[in-house]
Design an enzyme around this catalytic site. Structure first.
Site, PDB file in Angstrom:
ATOM      1  N   LYS A  50      59.704 112.402 115.696  1.00  0.00           N
ATOM      2  CA  LYS A  50      58.583 111.647 115.117  1.00  0.00           C
ATOM      3  C   LYS A  50      57.563 111.331 116.216  1.00  0.00           C
ATOM      4  O   LYS A  50      56.355 111.502 116.033  1.00  0.00           O
ATOM      5  CB  LYS A  50      59.081 110.355 114.474  1.00  0.00           C
ATOM      6  N   GLN A  94      63.934 102.587 112.612  1.00  0.00           N
ATOM      7  CA  GLN A  94      64.856 103.641 112.181  1.00  0.00           C
ATOM      8  C   GLN A  94      66.137 103.026 111.594  1.00  0.00           C
ATOM      9  O   GLN A  94      66.734 102.130 112.180  1.00  0.00           O
ATOM     10  CB  GLN A  94      65.194 104.552 113.377  1.00  0.00           C
ATOM     11  N   ASP A 117      56.975 103.474 106.158  1.00  0.00           N
ATOM     12  CA  ASP A 117      58.162 103.992 105.469  1.00  0.00           C
ATOM     13  C   ASP A 117      58.110 103.713 103.972  1.00  0.00           C
ATOM     14  O   ASP A 117      58.844 104.329 103.199  1.00  0.00           O
ATOM     15  CB  ASP A 117      59.422 103.291 106.014  1.00  0.00           C
TER      16      ASP A 117
HETATM   17  N1  GUN Z   1      66.824 106.885 108.262  1.00  0.00           N
HETATM   18  C1  GUN Z   1      66.939 108.016 107.524  1.00  0.00           C
HETATM   19  N2  GUN Z   1      65.758 108.321 106.944  1.00  0.00           N
HETATM   20  C2  GUN Z   1      64.887 107.370 107.330  1.00  0.00           C
HETATM   21  C3  GUN Z   1      63.506 107.146 107.073  1.00  0.00           C
HETATM   22  O1  GUN Z   1      62.835 107.887 106.334  1.00  0.00           O
HETATM   23  N3  GUN Z   1      62.964 106.057 107.663  1.00  0.00           N
HETATM   24  C4  GUN Z   1      63.682 105.211 108.452  1.00  0.00           C
HETATM   25  N4  GUN Z   1      63.060 104.164 108.977  1.00  0.00           N
HETATM   26  N5  GUN Z   1      64.964 105.394 108.713  1.00  0.00           N
HETATM   27  C5  GUN Z   1      65.552 106.464 108.151  1.00  0.00           C
END
Ligand code: GUN
Length: 283
Positions: A50, A94, A117
């Site tokens: 990311k 995350q 998100d």
């Molecule tokens: N863990 C797995 N997928 C995601 C996501 O799309 N966003 C976040 N913040 N954590 C995750």
């Protein structure tokens, strides 16, 4: 007939290319901060990619790494600082978080205007009503993939396997809307669903997001299905596989996404898209 292999990598690249032009017009640098608590190896990989792509797009990108023993109040304070920072437009914490931290408390600490998100109840509520909002990146990426391949869910039966807050539930909310690239009849199945194969066999579009390697086998789909694989599972030898038995299902499918190279790259592209939208709120 061989199935169309839906290329998420190429589609994500095209989306990033279009975003670059949008950023150039923006007149400010989008800022994305990711927060990783602990050292889960899979999360580290996701957060690193990311950050890498955000930098490549010219974002101000920061990755905060906190030790696993970080307390909930400490994490809350970190997020409050990011909420107040005018150069940070998007905040991504995350998941999963260490067990001693209540994920919902953390999600609700993030300013909904920076919630790239789309996990804050404010944004989930807006998605449910069908008004503009931040939409969770993975299910939004699935919708954009269908759009890129001109596979319209209009009037189709979309069966989603998995009911997580990150994928299954928002995926259903997206496709049930009275909106472009939606208007579907939606069914959600999950680990407690009885006779699941009877339901998945009715799917015109099947979205697998249950987190079990090769869960969806060829006998569970109908001829001509559009099979979308959100699963990322790792075999002992380190190779990746999805929730769909690709080889078997591809023989019956009209179109199918591979793992890797299907939905995964789209998730990150949608995070960049959401961050640009968040930056626009600050113009
Ligand atoms: N863990 C797995 N997928 C995601 C996501 O799309 N966003 C976040 N913040 N954590 C995750």
């Amino acid at each position: 007939m061989s199935a169309i292999i839906i290329d998420g990598k190429a589609t994500a690249k095209a989306i990033r290319h279009a975003l670059k032009a949008e950023i150039a017009e923006l007149g400010l640098t989008p800022g994305l901060t990711t927060v990783l608590v602990g050292d889960d190896p899979a999360s580290e990989v996701y957060v690193r990619s990311k950050g890498k792509i955000a930098k490549r797009l010219g974002f101000k990108s920061e990755s905060i790494r906190l030790p696993a023993k970080t307390s909930q109040p400490e994490l809350v304070e970190y997020i409050q600082r990011l909420n107040a920072d005018k150069t940070v437009h998007g905040i991504l914490v995350q998941l999963p978080l260490p067990a001693h931290i209540d994920e919902q408390v953390i999600i609700e600490t993030i300013d909904p205007q920076k919630d790239v998100d789309g996990f804050h109840p404010y944004n989930v509520g807006r998605l449910s009503i069908g008004v503009p909002t931040f939409i969770p990146c993975t299910p939004l990426g699935v919708q954009k993939l269908l759009e890129a391949y001109n596979l319209d869910p209009f009037g189709k039966h979309v069966v989603i396997v998995g009911r997580s807050n990150i994928v299954g539930k928002p995926q259903a909310l997206i496709f049930v809307q009275k909106a472009a690239w939606a208007n579907a009849t939606v069914t959600i199945c999950h680990s407690r669903t009885q006779n699941i194969a009877e339901i998945t066999r009715q799917a015109d579009i099947l979205v697998a997001a249950i987190g079990q390697a090769n869960f969806i086998t060829a006998d569970m789909v109908k001829e001509g299905v559009i099979a979308i694989d959100v699963g990322v599972n790792r075999w002992e030898d380190g190779t990746l596989c999805g929730d769909i038995d690709f080889k078997g299902v591809a023989e019956k499918a009209y179109a199918i996404t591979p793992v890797p190279g299907g939905v995964g790259p789209m998730t990150i592209a949608m995070l960049m898209y959401n961050t640009v939208q968040a930056a626009k709120l600050y113009r």
